[in-house]
Design a protein around this motif. Structure first.
Motif, PDB file in Angstrom:
ATOM      1  N   ARG A  49       7.602   4.940  -2.391  1.00 31.21           N
ATOM      2  CA  ARG A  49       6.339   4.357  -1.914  1.00 31.21           C
ATOM      3  C   ARG A  49       5.654   5.304  -0.932  1.00 31.21           C
ATOM      4  NH1 ARG A  49       9.391  -0.243  -3.069  1.00 31.21           N
ATOM      5  NH2 ARG A  49       8.197  -1.873  -4.100  1.00 31.21           N
ATOM      6  N   TYR A  50       6.430   6.059  -0.197  1.00 32.68           N
ATOM      7  CA  TYR A  50       5.885   7.058   0.730  1.00 32.68           C
ATOM      8  C   TYR A  50       5.129   8.133  -0.054  1.00 32.68           C
ATOM      9  CZ  TYR A  50       5.873  10.845   4.212  1.00 32.68           C
ATOM     10  OH  TYR A  50       5.509  11.843   5.057  1.00 32.68           O
ATOM     11  N   GLU A  51       5.765   8.673  -1.092  1.00 29.95           N
ATOM     12  CA  GLU A  51       5.099   9.695  -1.905  1.00 29.95           C
ATOM     13  C   GLU A  51       3.854   9.123  -2.573  1.00 29.95           C
ATOM     14  OE1 GLU A  51       8.987  12.321  -3.271  1.00 29.95           O
ATOM     15  OE2 GLU A  51       8.601  10.377  -4.242  1.00 29.95           O
ATOM     16  N   HIS A  52       3.948   7.883  -3.044  1.00 34.92           N
ATOM     17  CA  HIS A  52       2.799   7.212  -3.653  1.00 34.92           C
ATOM     18  C   HIS A  52       1.653   7.078  -2.645  1.00 34.92           C
ATOM     19  CE1 HIS A  52       0.308   4.196  -5.574  1.00 34.92           C
ATOM     20  NE2 HIS A  52       0.555   3.347  -4.577  1.00 34.92           N
ATOM     21  N   SER A  53       1.982   6.716  -1.410  1.00 40.61           N
ATOM     22  CA  SER A  53       0.951   6.578  -0.370  1.00 40.61           C
ATOM     23  C   SER A  53       0.272   7.913  -0.086  1.00 40.61           C
ATOM     24  CB  SER A  53       1.569   6.006   0.904  1.00 40.61           C
ATOM     25  OG  SER A  53       2.038   4.703   0.672  1.00 40.61           O
ATOM     26  N   LEU A  54       1.064   8.963   0.031  1.00 38.74           N
ATOM     27  CA  LEU A  54       0.488  10.301   0.246  1.00 38.74           C
ATOM     28  C   LEU A  54      -0.357  10.726  -0.944  1.00 38.74           C
ATOM     29  CD1 LEU A  54       3.520  12.202   1.839  1.00 38.74           C
ATOM     30  CD2 LEU A  54       1.504  11.283   3.015  1.00 38.74           C
ATOM     31  N   GLN A  55       0.125  10.459  -2.139  1.00 38.34           N
ATOM     32  CA  GLN A  55      -0.614  10.799  -3.354  1.00 38.34           C
ATOM     33  C   GLN A  55      -1.955  10.062  -3.402  1.00 38.34           C
ATOM     34  OE1 GLN A  55       0.672   8.884  -7.029  1.00 38.34           O
ATOM     35  NE2 GLN A  55       0.668  10.891  -8.046  1.00 38.34           N
ATOM     36  N   THR A  56      -1.916   8.783  -3.095  1.00 36.95           N
ATOM     37  CA  THR A  56      -3.135   7.976  -3.137  1.00 36.95           C
ATOM     38  C   THR A  56      -4.162   8.474  -2.127  1.00 36.95           C
ATOM     39  OG1 THR A  56      -1.807   6.080  -3.824  1.00 36.95           O
ATOM     40  CG2 THR A  56      -4.016   5.609  -2.999  1.00 36.95           C
ATOM     41  N   ALA A  57      -3.714   8.748  -0.901  1.00 39.59           N
ATOM     42  CA  ALA A  57      -4.632   9.248   0.134  1.00 39.59           C
ATOM     43  C   ALA A  57      -5.164  10.631  -0.226  1.00 39.59           C
ATOM     44  CB  ALA A  57      -3.922   9.282   1.481  1.00 39.59           C
ATOM     45  N   THR A  58      -4.314  11.477  -0.778  1.00 42.48           N
ATOM     46  CA  THR A  58      -4.740  12.821  -1.173  1.00 42.48           C
ATOM     47  C   THR A  58      -5.784  12.752  -2.272  1.00 42.48           C
ATOM     48  OG1 THR A  58      -2.601  13.752  -0.548  1.00 42.48           O
ATOM     49  CG2 THR A  58      -3.951  15.052  -2.062  1.00 42.48           C
ATOM     50  N   ARG A  59      -5.567  11.873  -3.230  1.00 43.16           N
ATOM     51  CA  ARG A  59      -6.553  11.727  -4.306  1.00 43.16           C
ATOM     52  C   ARG A  59      -7.872  11.166  -3.779  1.00 43.16           C
ATOM     53  NH1 ARG A  59      -2.885   9.996  -9.528  1.00 43.16           N
ATOM     54  NH2 ARG A  59      -1.995  12.067  -9.785  1.00 43.16           N
ATOM     55  N   ALA A  60      -7.804  10.255  -2.843  1.00 46.35           N
ATOM     56  CA  ALA A  60      -9.033   9.729  -2.237  1.00 46.35           C
ATOM     57  C   ALA A  60      -9.779  10.842  -1.501  1.00 46.35           C
ATOM     58  CB  ALA A  60      -8.705   8.581  -1.288  1.00 46.35           C
ATOM     59  N   LEU A  61      -9.046  11.672  -0.773  1.00 42.29           N
ATOM     60  CA  LEU A  61      -9.643  12.790  -0.051  1.00 42.29           C
ATOM     61  C   LEU A  61     -10.286  13.771  -1.021  1.00 42.29           C
ATOM     62  CD1 LEU A  61      -9.996  14.085   2.782  1.00 42.29           C
ATOM     63  CD2 LEU A  61      -7.864  15.310   2.335  1.00 42.29           C
ATOM     64  N   HIS A  62      -9.571  14.131  -2.082  1.00 38.98           N
ATOM     65  CA  HIS A  62     -10.101  15.072  -3.074  1.00 38.98           C
ATOM     66  C   HIS A  62     -11.284  14.487  -3.831  1.00 38.98           C
ATOM     67  CE1 HIS A  62      -6.147  17.598  -3.312  1.00 38.98           C
ATOM     68  NE2 HIS A  62      -6.753  17.677  -2.152  1.00 38.98           N
ATOM     69  N   ASP A  63     -11.364  13.170  -3.870  1.00 38.80           N
ATOM     70  CA  ASP A  63     -12.484  12.499  -4.525  1.00 38.80           C
ATOM     71  C   ASP A  63     -13.705  12.408  -3.613  1.00 38.80           C
ATOM     72  OD1 ASP A  63     -13.512  11.215  -6.867  1.00 38.80           O
ATOM     73  OD2 ASP A  63     -13.229   9.260  -5.914  1.00 38.80           O
ATOM     74  N   ARG A 107     -13.902  10.769  -0.674  1.00 40.37           N
ATOM     75  CA  ARG A 107     -14.030   9.493   0.033  1.00 40.37           C
ATOM     76  C   ARG A 107     -14.059   9.733   1.537  1.00 40.37           C
ATOM     77  NH1 ARG A 107     -14.697   5.178  -3.597  1.00 40.37           N
ATOM     78  NH2 ARG A 107     -13.909   5.934  -5.576  1.00 40.37           N
ATOM     79  N   ASP A 108     -14.653   8.804   2.267  1.00 41.10           N
ATOM     80  CA  ASP A 108     -14.739   8.946   3.723  1.00 41.10           C
ATOM     81  C   ASP A 108     -13.394   8.654   4.374  1.00 41.10           C
ATOM     82  OD1 ASP A 108     -14.457   6.115   4.149  1.00 41.10           O
ATOM     83  OD2 ASP A 108     -16.606   5.852   3.876  1.00 41.10           O
ATOM     84  N   HIS A 109     -13.324   8.913   5.697  1.00 36.19           N
ATOM     85  CA  HIS A 109     -12.034   8.795   6.380  1.00 36.19           C
ATOM     86  C   HIS A 109     -11.486   7.374   6.373  1.00 36.19           C
ATOM     87  CE1 HIS A 109     -14.673   7.666   9.723  1.00 36.19           C
ATOM     88  NE2 HIS A 109     -13.622   7.096  10.271  1.00 36.19           N
ATOM     89  N   GLU A 110     -12.332   6.341   6.424  1.00 29.50           N
ATOM     90  CA  GLU A 110     -11.842   4.962   6.370  1.00 29.50           C
ATOM     91  C   GLU A 110     -11.152   4.687   5.040  1.00 29.50           C
ATOM     92  OE1 GLU A 110     -14.820   2.011   7.191  1.00 29.50           O
ATOM     93  OE2 GLU A 110     -15.135   2.710   9.238  1.00 29.50           O
ATOM     94  N   TYR A 111     -11.741   5.175   3.958  1.00 33.48           N
ATOM     95  CA  TYR A 111     -11.173   4.973   2.630  1.00 33.48           C
ATOM     96  C   TYR A 111      -9.837   5.709   2.497  1.00 33.48           C
ATOM     97  CZ  TYR A 111     -11.262   4.151  -2.411  1.00 33.48           C
ATOM     98  OH  TYR A 111     -10.975   3.722  -3.690  1.00 33.48           O
ATOM     99  N   VAL A 112      -9.775   6.939   3.024  1.00 27.78           N
ATOM    100  CA  VAL A 112      -8.546   7.721   2.959  1.00 27.78           C
ATOM    101  C   VAL A 112      -7.436   7.028   3.754  1.00 27.78           C
ATOM    102  CG1 VAL A 112      -7.468   9.938   3.558  1.00 27.78           C
ATOM    103  CG2 VAL A 112      -9.759   9.893   2.520  1.00 27.78           C
ATOM    104  N   VAL A 113      -7.777   6.527   4.933  1.00 30.52           N
ATOM    105  CA  VAL A 113      -6.778   5.813   5.745  1.00 30.52           C
ATOM    106  C   VAL A 113      -6.305   4.563   5.012  1.00 30.52           C
ATOM    107  CG1 VAL A 113      -6.444   4.479   7.868  1.00 30.52           C
ATOM    108  CG2 VAL A 113      -7.526   6.738   7.957  1.00 30.52           C
ATOM    109  N   MET A 114      -7.221   3.795   4.460  1.00 33.00           N
ATOM    110  CA  MET A 114      -6.840   2.598   3.704  1.00 33.00           C
ATOM    111  C   MET A 114      -5.913   2.985   2.556  1.00 33.00           C
ATOM    112  SD  MET A 114      -7.622   0.767   0.607  1.00 33.00           S
ATOM    113  CE  MET A 114      -9.150   1.498   0.113  1.00 33.00           C
TER     114      MET A 114
END
Length: 189
Positions: free
Chosen positions: A53-67, A69-76
């Motif tokens: 779940r940790y790797e999934h969380s990092l993956q999800t945030a990284t994909r949001a960043l690369h997409d 998305r703003d910082h609130e979205y990346v944090v979420m």
């Protein structure tokens, strides 16, 4: 260390609550560290998945960043699963409550409902409807109304959970739309 004079909150005085105020402020100031610690606690057994779940969380945030998305979205995106350890059946609701004071309402809505959206891929294997994620015959919908959401944002939310048909997989894709036959983006687990 000074303490309050009461054992029941109803018996507290103004002085008691004045005493507690700086302690409460200090406790709240430590929330970001506790949230990041909760993210790190997700680095445990993968439970049959390819990622923790940790790797999934990092993956999800990284994909949001690369997409973009703003910082609130990346944090979420980073913290969306921190409730799994304490509230495995209601972790989405838990993270919605944690995020509510800090991010805009549509992000709270996404976090609060992400567990329901993911049932799209497995609900039918559990005797539930694939489009609703609830036991067959109930009326609860997959896309509850987001406060303040427009029809456009609800449609975009629905499109974001469609399967990536070009990959013929059950992975999630944030770029597929209902009218596209293929998608060039990487699917998201």
């Amino acid at each position: 260390m000074p303490t309050v004079s009461f054992t029941r909150m109803a018996d507290g005085t103004k002085e008691d609550y004045d005493l507690l105020e700086p302690y409460a402020a200090e406790f709240c100031a430590g929330l970001p560290d506790r949230i990041l610690a909760a993210v790190r606690e997700l680095d445990g057994p993968a439970g049959g998945f390819l990622l923790t779940r940790y790797e999934h969380s990092l993956q999800t945030a990284t994909r949001a960043l690369h997409d973009g998305r703003d910082h609130e979205y990346v944090v979420m995106s980073l913290v969306h699963d921190i409730g799994d350890n304490l509230a495995p059946h209601t972790h989405s609701e838990m993270i919605g409550a944690v995020l509510r004071p800090f991010v805009r309402p549509e992000l709270v809505w996404i976090a609060r409902h992400h567990g329901l959206f993911q049932t799209y891929y497995y609900a039918h294997f559990r005797g539930r409807t694939a489009t609703r994620g609830t036991p067959t015959g109930t009326t609860s919908g997959l896309t509850p109304a987001c406060p303040g959401a427009t029809a456009t944002t609800r449609r975009a939310s629905t499109r974001s959970i469609r399967r990536c048909r070009s990959r013929r997989s059950s992975r999630w894709c944030t770029r597929c739309s209902a009218s596209r036959a293929t998608c060039s983006s990487d699917p998201i687990q």
